[in-house]
Scaffold this motif. Structure first.
Motif, short mmCIF file in Angstrom:
data_model
loop_
_atom_site.label_atom_id
_atom_site.label_comp_id
_atom_site.label_asym_id
_atom_site.label_seq_id
_atom_site.Cartn_x
_atom_site.Cartn_y
_atom_site.Cartn_z
N LEU A 1 31.60 -163.78 36.38
CA LEU A 1 32.81 -163.74 36.67
C LEU A 1 33.55 -162.93 37.49
O LEU A 1 34.60 -163.41 38.28
CB LEU A 1 33.58 -163.74 35.07
CG LEU A 1 35.07 -164.10 34.88
CD1 LEU A 1 35.21 -165.50 35.24
CD2 LEU A 1 35.29 -164.06 33.51
N PHE A 2 33.22 -161.69 37.82
CA PHE A 2 33.64 -160.82 38.56
C PHE A 2 33.23 -161.32 39.85
O PHE A 2 34.22 -161.25 40.70
CB PHE A 2 33.16 -159.36 38.36
CG PHE A 2 33.62 -158.20 39.29
CD1 PHE A 2 34.58 -157.61 39.19
CD2 PHE A 2 32.78 -157.94 40.29
CE1 PHE A 2 35.06 -156.79 40.18
CE2 PHE A 2 32.90 -156.96 41.05
CZ PHE A 2 34.17 -156.30 41.18
N LYS A 3 32.06 -161.82 40.11
CA LYS A 3 31.76 -162.40 41.28
C LYS A 3 32.53 -163.56 41.87
O LYS A 3 32.92 -163.75 42.88
CB LYS A 3 30.23 -162.61 41.46
CG LYS A 3 29.47 -161.01 41.36
CD LYS A 3 27.90 -161.41 41.61
CE LYS A 3 27.13 -160.41 41.72
NZ LYS A 3 25.68 -160.59 41.80
N LEU B 1 39.53 -160.94 27.00
CA LEU B 1 39.48 -160.65 28.35
C LEU B 1 38.76 -161.58 29.40
O LEU B 1 39.14 -162.02 30.51
CB LEU B 1 39.08 -159.30 28.70
CG LEU B 1 39.87 -158.26 28.03
CD1 LEU B 1 39.10 -156.94 27.97
CD2 LEU B 1 41.07 -158.10 28.82
N LEU B 2 37.60 -162.15 28.96
CA LEU B 2 36.75 -163.08 29.84
C LEU B 2 37.47 -164.74 30.08
O LEU B 2 37.66 -164.99 30.95
CB LEU B 2 35.32 -163.28 29.25
CG LEU B 2 34.20 -162.05 29.44
CD1 LEU B 2 33.10 -162.40 28.73
CD2 LEU B 2 34.12 -161.81 30.60
N SER C 1 39.05 -165.97 33.36
CA SER C 1 38.45 -167.40 33.79
C SER C 1 39.56 -168.23 34.06
O SER C 1 39.68 -169.08 35.10
CB SER C 1 37.63 -167.90 32.48
OG SER C 1 37.26 -169.34 32.90
N ASP C 2 40.62 -168.16 33.10
CA ASP C 2 41.94 -168.83 33.44
C ASP C 2 42.58 -168.64 34.73
O ASP C 2 43.09 -169.32 35.60
CB ASP C 2 42.83 -168.52 32.30
CG ASP C 2 42.31 -169.21 30.79
OD1 ASP C 2 41.72 -170.15 31.09
OD2 ASP C 2 43.01 -168.83 29.86
N VAL C 3 42.43 -167.16 35.06
CA VAL C 3 43.16 -166.56 36.35
C VAL C 3 42.47 -167.55 37.48
O VAL C 3 43.06 -167.61 38.49
CB VAL C 3 43.08 -165.26 36.38
CG1 VAL C 3 43.14 -164.74 37.83
CG2 VAL C 3 44.15 -164.63 35.42
N GLU C 4 41.05 -167.43 37.41
CA GLU C 4 40.31 -167.92 38.53
C GLU C 4 40.66 -169.44 38.68
O GLU C 4 40.87 -169.98 39.82
CB GLU C 4 38.77 -167.84 38.27
CG GLU C 4 37.96 -168.13 39.30
CD GLU C 4 37.57 -169.76 39.53
OE1 GLU C 4 37.30 -170.08 40.58
OE2 GLU C 4 37.48 -170.48 38.35
N VAL C 5 40.83 -170.12 37.53
CA VAL C 5 41.19 -171.67 37.64
C VAL C 5 42.70 -171.66 38.44
O VAL C 5 42.96 -172.65 39.16
CB VAL C 5 41.08 -172.12 36.26
CG1 VAL C 5 41.93 -173.59 36.29
CG2 VAL C 5 39.80 -172.23 35.77
N ILE C 6 43.45 -170.83 38.07
CA ILE C 6 44.79 -170.92 38.46
C ILE C 6 44.92 -170.67 39.90
O ILE C 6 45.39 -171.30 40.68
CB ILE C 6 45.84 -169.93 37.78
CG1 ILE C 6 46.30 -170.47 36.19
CG2 ILE C 6 47.09 -169.74 38.41
CD1 ILE C 6 46.67 -169.59 35.34
N LEU C 7 44.03 -169.68 40.19
CA LEU C 7 44.03 -169.20 41.72
C LEU C 7 43.44 -170.69 42.35
O LEU C 7 43.88 -170.92 43.51
CB LEU C 7 42.98 -168.17 41.82
CG LEU C 7 43.82 -166.65 41.68
CD1 LEU C 7 42.50 -165.81 41.79
CD2 LEU C 7 44.72 -166.58 42.69
N ARG C 8 42.24 -171.27 42.14
CA ARG C 8 41.67 -172.33 42.69
C ARG C 8 42.47 -173.52 42.72
O ARG C 8 42.35 -174.06 43.78
CB ARG C 8 40.53 -172.52 42.25
CG ARG C 8 39.48 -173.31 42.81
CD ARG C 8 38.11 -173.55 42.22
NE ARG C 8 37.91 -173.06 40.98
CZ ARG C 8 37.85 -174.08 39.76
NH1 ARG C 8 38.46 -175.07 39.75
NH2 ARG C 8 37.72 -173.43 38.62
#
Length: 97
Positions: free
Chosen positions: A4-6, A49-50, A54-61
């Motif tokens: 997830l970090f990567k 936290l994971l 994961s939600d932050v990644e989806v929002i960014l994308r």
């Protein structure tokens, strides 16, 4: 966690491409959040936290779009493929299937 970090860093590079300030700010924030929670041992808290990461990644994308000032009163938006979606045309009288 490492996967997830990567993924967050790859997403950051794609979303903020050619924007050095945003790339660096996002890199620092991702690293800071993971570093602050590095010693977490509670499985429940780690899963929470994971999920947040994961939600932050989806929002960014799917929600962040780059804009570039071209003139004093003009901005050009630079959409990515992840942001472009098929649009359903409006119909006054929907058809039955």
């Amino acid at each position: 966690v490492l996967k997830l970090f990567k993924l967050l860093h790859r997403t950051r590079q794609e979303v903020f491409k050619n924007d050095i300030k945003a790339l660096e700010a996002a890199r620092q924030k991702i690293n800071e959040e993971f570093r602050n929670n590095r010693d977490e041992t509670s499985e429940e808290k780690i899963n929470e936290l994971l999920k947040i990461a994961s939600d932050v990644e989806v929002i960014l994308r799917t929600s962040v779009i780059q804009a570039v000032h071209t003139d004093s009163d003009k901005i050009v938006l630079i959409p990515r493929k992840d942001l472009l979606q098929d649009n359903t045309p409006y119909l006054d009288k929907p058809t039955k299937k």
